[in-house]
Scaffold this active site. Structure first.
Site, short mmCIF file in Angstrom:
data_model
loop_
_atom_site.label_atom_id
_atom_site.label_comp_id
_atom_site.label_asym_id
_atom_site.label_seq_id
_atom_site.Cartn_x
_atom_site.Cartn_y
_atom_site.Cartn_z
N ASN A 215 16.81 5.44 -9.28
CA ASN A 215 15.92 5.33 -10.63
C ASN A 215 14.75 7.03 -9.68
OD1 ASN A 215 14.26 6.55 -7.43
ND2 ASN A 215 14.33 4.51 -6.76
N ASP A 284 14.40 -1.71 -5.21
CA ASP A 284 14.11 -2.99 -4.78
C ASP A 284 15.35 -4.26 -4.70
OD1 ASP A 284 11.44 -2.78 -4.04
OD2 ASP A 284 11.06 -2.14 -5.92
N LYS A 295 35.07 -3.39 -17.06
CA LYS A 295 35.20 -3.32 -18.63
C LYS A 295 34.61 -2.76 -19.44
CE LYS A 295 39.88 -3.13 -18.30
NZ LYS A 295 39.91 -2.47 -16.76
N PHE A 330 3.91 4.42 1.39
CA PHE A 330 3.14 5.00 -0.07
C PHE A 330 3.46 3.85 -1.16
CE2 PHE A 330 3.08 9.84 -0.60
CZ PHE A 330 3.82 9.70 0.83
N LYS A 344 -0.63 -3.66 -0.16
CA LYS A 344 1.30 -4.10 -0.11
C LYS A 344 1.02 -2.68 2.28
CE LYS A 344 3.54 -2.20 -3.82
NZ LYS A 344 3.18 -1.74 -4.74
N LYS A 348 2.81 -5.08 4.76
CA LYS A 348 3.41 -4.79 5.71
C LYS A 348 3.45 -4.17 6.98
CE LYS A 348 5.53 -2.83 1.13
NZ LYS A 348 7.43 -2.35 0.32
O1 C5P Z 1 6.50 -2.50 -2.25
P1 C5P Z 1 6.96 -1.54 -2.48
O2 C5P Z 1 8.74 -0.51 -2.77
O3 C5P Z 1 6.38 -0.25 -3.65
O4 C5P Z 1 6.47 -0.66 -1.01
C1 C5P Z 1 6.23 1.01 -1.42
C2 C5P Z 1 6.47 1.29 -0.26
O5 C5P Z 1 6.82 0.80 1.01
C3 C5P Z 1 6.96 3.02 0.20
O6 C5P Z 1 6.45 3.69 1.48
C4 C5P Z 1 9.09 2.66 0.38
O7 C5P Z 1 9.35 3.66 0.63
C5 C5P Z 1 8.17 1.27 1.23
N1 C5P Z 1 10.08 0.49 1.21
C6 C5P Z 1 11.00 0.24 1.63
N2 C5P Z 1 12.03 -0.03 1.54
C7 C5P Z 1 11.78 -1.02 0.54
C8 C5P Z 1 10.97 -1.04 -0.42
C9 C5P Z 1 10.14 -0.39 -0.51
O8 C5P Z 1 11.08 0.56 2.67
N3 C5P Z 1 12.97 -2.02 0.25
#
Ligand code: C5P
Length: 408
Positions: A215, A284, A295, A330, A344, A348
């Protein structure tokens, strides 16, 4: 707000031709009141907005208005003044002066000083919204940021042209904050010895031996936080994905490529950290890697499908493992910013989240400014105005310190 003394520091203040030039008088006065030795230089158009006599009265030195001013025999003023300067501040900085500095043009005193300056340069833009959002101005500002020039970004408000928008020069207090930081370093060592783990940058997920999925993240947000935390005394471990930006000097730097490698590195350091700040833009998805270079399709219009599997959610895993750590995530959203970010935050198991809107004029990736808000588990919503990533980093560290680290 009180500022530390700038005694013994020489500040050259370049004033260019924006209506905001009158506010440069207040800045010069504040700098002089903080005991800085202030020398003003004015472009010919700045002189139309404020008279040099004003600055002479405020600073005790006659402003330089031409490249051929001489302060001593055989010494050209601009060289002598910037040679011993600790900082060159250009406030207000027009689109024109930014363009000239970014492209190596020195055709009047302020641009000439900027080219000759061996000290840090701080630019404080002020211009009409359409000028500030002009792609050429954006490119020039990005170029200068990447080269290490410092900025205090303009704010939203009513502009002299009657238009409402971003472009107004930042308040003098914000400029003084930046000047103080550049001249004297962090205000306090309020993060002394706090072990902080920071993730930054993108990840690269290999498709085959020569291709990858990634990205646009550059690492600038995570790097700004790491630099500020280190400066404020923290013991910083920075885990970064691949980026062209130079990482700051931190206690421990771990370079990784993929999301799995980032997870491994975070796991290794999580147990000993007090705060985890997850600013990385972790991919992701990861393709099922082909051992051989894929190829090129044989027939025109032939389609290829990449099989993708989900990468580990590093932050969510740390949310499950956490003991007494503070977790900061973030969330970059294009719509329903607060609702999605809150989801989130809960999902999380974070303590707070920095919600970052990816709207017009905002540059979530790269060194440009962003507009963020801090949301906490306790229900706080603390929005910040559009500001540089360095300023966001400082505010974030102060916020975490005050909310979560006061006790112990
Ligand atoms: O779910 P999302 O990707 O939007 O969440 C963003 C947050 O989760 C950010 O703080 C990012 O650094 C973290 N993140 C992570 N591992 C992932 C995806 C996101 O630590 N695979």
């Amino acid at each position: 707000m009180s500022f530390r003394s700038l005694e013994g520091k020489r500040v050259v203040l370049g004033v260019t031709g924006s209506i905001a030039a009158y506010k440069a008088a207040e800045l010069a006065s504040s700098l002089a009141a903080l005991k800085a030795d202030v020398h003003v230089a004015m472009t010919p158009s700045a002189v139309h907005f404020v008279g040099p006599a004003t600055f002479r009265a405020l600073t005790g030195h006659t402003p330089m208005t031409g490249v051929f001013d001489e302060i001593e025999e055989r010494t050209v003023a601009h060289v002598a003044v910037v040679e011993n300067a600790d900082l060159l501040v250009i406030a207000p900085a027009t689109g024109n002066i930014i363009g000239k500095i970014a492209n190596g043009i020195a055709d009047e005193i302020v641009s000439t000083l900027a080219m000759a300056a061996p000290c840090p340069v701080l630019l404080v833009p002020a211009m009409n919204t359409h000028m500030w959002t002009n792609p050429i101005v954006i490119a020039n500002v990005d170029r200068l940021r990447n080269m290490g020039y410092h900025f205090v970004d303009p704010v939203e408000g009513r502009l002299a042209c009657g238009y409402e928008g971003v472009g107004k020069m930042a308040p003098v207090e914000r400029i003084l904050e930046a000047v103080e930081r550049l001249l004297l370093g962090a205000a306090q060592h309020d993060w002394e010895d706090v072990p902080v783990l920071i993730t930054a940058g993108p990840t690269r997920e290999p498709i085959d031996p020569v291709r990858y999925l990634s990205n646009y993240s550059t690492g600038s947000m995570g790097f700004a936080i790491a630099a500020a935390a280190q400066e404020r005394g923290a013991e910083v471990t920075l885990v970064t994905g691949p980026t062209e930006m130079q990482p700051p000097d931190v206690a421990r730097l771990v370079r990784v490529q993929t999301a799995s490698e980032m997870l491994e590195a975070v796991r290794n350091h999580f147990g000993s950290c007090r705060v985890l700040i997850s600013a990385a833009a972790v991919s992701d998805f990861s393709p099922v890697k082909s051992p051989r270079k894929l190829k090129k399709p044989q027939q025109e219009g032939e389609r290829r499908t990449l099989e993708l599997h989900q990468t580990p959610d590093i932050l969510a895993e740390m949310g499950r493992q956490k003991q007494n750590q503070i977790l900061v995530g973030f969330a970059l959203e294009t719509e329903d910013l607060v609702a999605n970010a809150r989801q989130k935050l809960e999902g999380k198991n974070l303590d707070m989240i920095v919600a970052n809107s990816a709207g017009e004029g905002e540059q979530p990736f790269g060194p440009g400014p962003s507009k963020v808000r801090f949301l906490t588990r306790g229900g706080e919503d603390h929005p910040l105005p559009l500001m540089s990533k360095q300023e966001i980093a400082e505010h974030l560290l102060t916020f975490i310190r005050e909310r979560f680290l006061q006790r112990g």
